[in-house]
Design an enzyme around this catalytic site. Structure first.
Site, PDB file in Angstrom:
ATOM      1  N   GLU A  44     -11.802   8.056 -26.187  1.00 33.69           N
ATOM      2  CA  GLU A  44     -13.175   8.438 -26.510  1.00 33.69           C
ATOM      3  C   GLU A  44     -13.308   8.903 -27.959  1.00 33.69           C
ATOM      4  O   GLU A  44     -14.295   8.597 -28.632  1.00 33.69           O
ATOM      5  CB  GLU A  44     -13.656   9.536 -25.548  1.00 33.69           C
ATOM      6  CG  GLU A  44     -13.861   9.072 -24.114  1.00 33.69           C
ATOM      7  CD  GLU A  44     -14.969   8.039 -23.990  1.00 33.69           C
ATOM      8  OE1 GLU A  44     -15.795   7.920 -24.903  1.00 33.69           O
ATOM      9  OE2 GLU A  44     -14.997   7.334 -22.965  1.00 33.69           O
ATOM     10  N   TYR A 127     -21.133  14.606 -25.854  1.00 32.26           N
ATOM     11  CA  TYR A 127     -20.798  13.303 -25.292  1.00 32.26           C
ATOM     12  C   TYR A 127     -19.362  13.265 -24.784  1.00 32.26           C
ATOM     13  O   TYR A 127     -19.101  12.870 -23.641  1.00 32.26           O
ATOM     14  CB  TYR A 127     -21.002  12.175 -26.313  1.00 32.26           C
ATOM     15  CG  TYR A 127     -20.335  10.902 -25.838  1.00 32.26           C
ATOM     16  CD1 TYR A 127     -20.928  10.128 -24.847  1.00 32.26           C
ATOM     17  CD2 TYR A 127     -19.071  10.538 -26.306  1.00 32.26           C
ATOM     18  CE1 TYR A 127     -20.282   9.004 -24.347  1.00 32.26           C
ATOM     19  CE2 TYR A 127     -18.432   9.418 -25.811  1.00 32.26           C
ATOM     20  CZ  TYR A 127     -19.044   8.653 -24.832  1.00 32.26           C
ATOM     21  OH  TYR A 127     -18.389   7.557 -24.331  1.00 32.26           O
ATOM     22  N   ASP A 145     -24.478   8.156 -24.757  1.00 26.99           N
ATOM     23  CA  ASP A 145     -24.171   7.706 -26.108  1.00 26.99           C
ATOM     24  C   ASP A 145     -25.336   6.858 -26.611  1.00 26.99           C
ATOM     25  O   ASP A 145     -26.399   6.792 -25.970  1.00 26.99           O
ATOM     26  CB  ASP A 145     -22.851   6.928 -26.144  1.00 26.99           C
ATOM     27  CG  ASP A 145     -22.946   5.569 -25.444  1.00 26.99           C
ATOM     28  OD1 ASP A 145     -23.955   5.305 -24.755  1.00 26.99           O
ATOM     29  OD2 ASP A 145     -22.006   4.758 -25.602  1.00 26.99           O
ATOM     30  N   CYS A 199     -28.092  -5.085 -23.513  1.00 27.66           N
ATOM     31  CA  CYS A 199     -29.261  -4.434 -24.121  1.00 27.66           C
ATOM     32  C   CYS A 199     -28.890  -3.893 -25.495  1.00 27.66           C
ATOM     33  O   CYS A 199     -28.962  -2.695 -25.774  1.00 27.66           O
ATOM     34  CB  CYS A 199     -29.751  -3.310 -23.207  1.00 27.66           C
ATOM     35  SG  CYS A 199     -31.400  -2.683 -23.618  1.00 27.66           S
ATOM     36  N   CYS A 209     -29.926  -9.735 -18.321  1.00 32.06           N
ATOM     37  CA  CYS A 209     -30.004  -8.363 -17.822  1.00 32.06           C
ATOM     38  C   CYS A 209     -30.069  -8.363 -16.289  1.00 32.06           C
ATOM     39  O   CYS A 209     -30.864  -9.096 -15.699  1.00 32.06           O
ATOM     40  CB  CYS A 209     -31.220  -7.658 -18.397  1.00 32.06           C
ATOM     41  SG  CYS A 209     -31.361  -5.925 -17.859  1.00 32.06           S
TER      42      CYS A 209
END
Length: 305
Positions: A44, A127, A145, A199, A209
């Protein structure tokens, strides 16, 4: 086509999103079974502002070299900075090294599960704390995020862009989470994946989508109100800092100032500014005899330059 006024909330179909994710999720190594919370934390930190393709090989090297926090804590700052290579924003590496020391000495060499405890660790923000709680421990917490904010803005609120981050992002995302905890954790990963793969910011793949409803589509795809600024890299202070760091990473010890001067000749003033900022940020240090080295590489350090 159904028309949805901007501002009207459209729910996210969790079943459709989760079915899509099970089929299309990327096979990323930090998603594999058996990956520890520490190793997920490393991923991360690395993935912040850095593409997956650049992170993956470095992450694999780090997992092999520093499988637990105490292993990294036993290494010097300079070793960690060298191993960071060209991932960019090397202060992340220093903060992770500092975090490893705290985990080794205060948390039994284990990454905590609690979000509030995670937030108290060096270099861990909103986050990252929630990403670790969710992806490492399967908790039902909102993980927000840039990708998630964009999906929520479009699919739920009918806006082309999310705008500036705010406290409401966490509340709005949490409201979308399914109630069952394991399902909620997978939903968070799927929502992020949808923003990363479909997206996207500039060319959303609406035909691909999986969501049966999208407020942005139903509102007629209103144009973005955000003025995009392209961030150049060539000729910037950041590039100059990178060139200076390259010299020190490639050397086996402290170097003379002339080596750094030769690394950035286009603007001496910019070079001096970059060097000063690296010293202030604690990424490099100056020895008593005027040589320069990566942080933690020398015994005696003179503050400043």
């Amino acid at each position: 086509m159904r028309t949805t006024p901007i501002g009207v909330h459209v729910p996210v179909d969790a079943d459709a999103l989760l079915d899509w994710y099970r089929v299309t999720a990327r096979d990323l190594p930090w998603r594999h079974p058996g990956v520890s919370a520490w190793q997920i934390l490393m991923s991360e930190i690395m993935l912040q502002q850095t593409p997956v393709a650049r992170v993956e090989p470095i992450w694999r090297e780090w997992v092999a070299r520093w499988p637990v926090p105490s292993a990294m804590a036993a290494s010097s700052q300079a070793e960690v900075l060298r191993a960071w290579g060209k991932l960019g924003y090397p202060r992340r590496a220093l903060r992770l090294h500092e975090c490893a020391r705290v985990l080794a000495t205060e948390h039994g060499d284990r990454v905590p599960e609690d979000v509030e405890v995670l937030l108290g660790l060096p270099g861990i923000g909103d986050y990252t704390a929630r990403a670790v709680a969710c992806f490492a421990y399967g908790q039902r917490v909102p993980v927000v995020d840039t990708n998630v904010r964009r999906v929520v803005a479009r699919a739920v609120h009918g806006r082309a862009d999310a705008g500036n981050p705010s406290a409401r992002d966490l509340r709005e995302t949490e409201a979308l989470l399914p109630e069952p905890v394991p399902r909620a954790a997978t939903f968070s990963a799927a929502l992020m994946e949808l923003g990363a793969l479909v997206c996207t910011a500039r060319t959303p793949g609406c035909d691909d989508c999986p969501l049966p409803r999208c407020a942005w589509i139903e509102a007629g795809r209103p144009a973005s109100q955000v003025v995009r600024r392209t961030q150049k890299y060539e000729g910037t202070d950041r590039q100059a800092r990178g060139r200076l760091m390259d010299v020190l990473r490639d050397s086996s010890g402290p170097v003379e100032r002339v080596r750094l001067d030769m690394a950035w000749t286009r603007d001496p003033g910019q070079r001096d500014r970059a060097l000063d900022s690296l010293l202030v940020d604690g990424l490099i240090e100056q020895t008593a005899d005027g040589l320069f080295a990566l942080a933690g590489e020398t015994g005696h350090v003179e503050p400043g330059s």
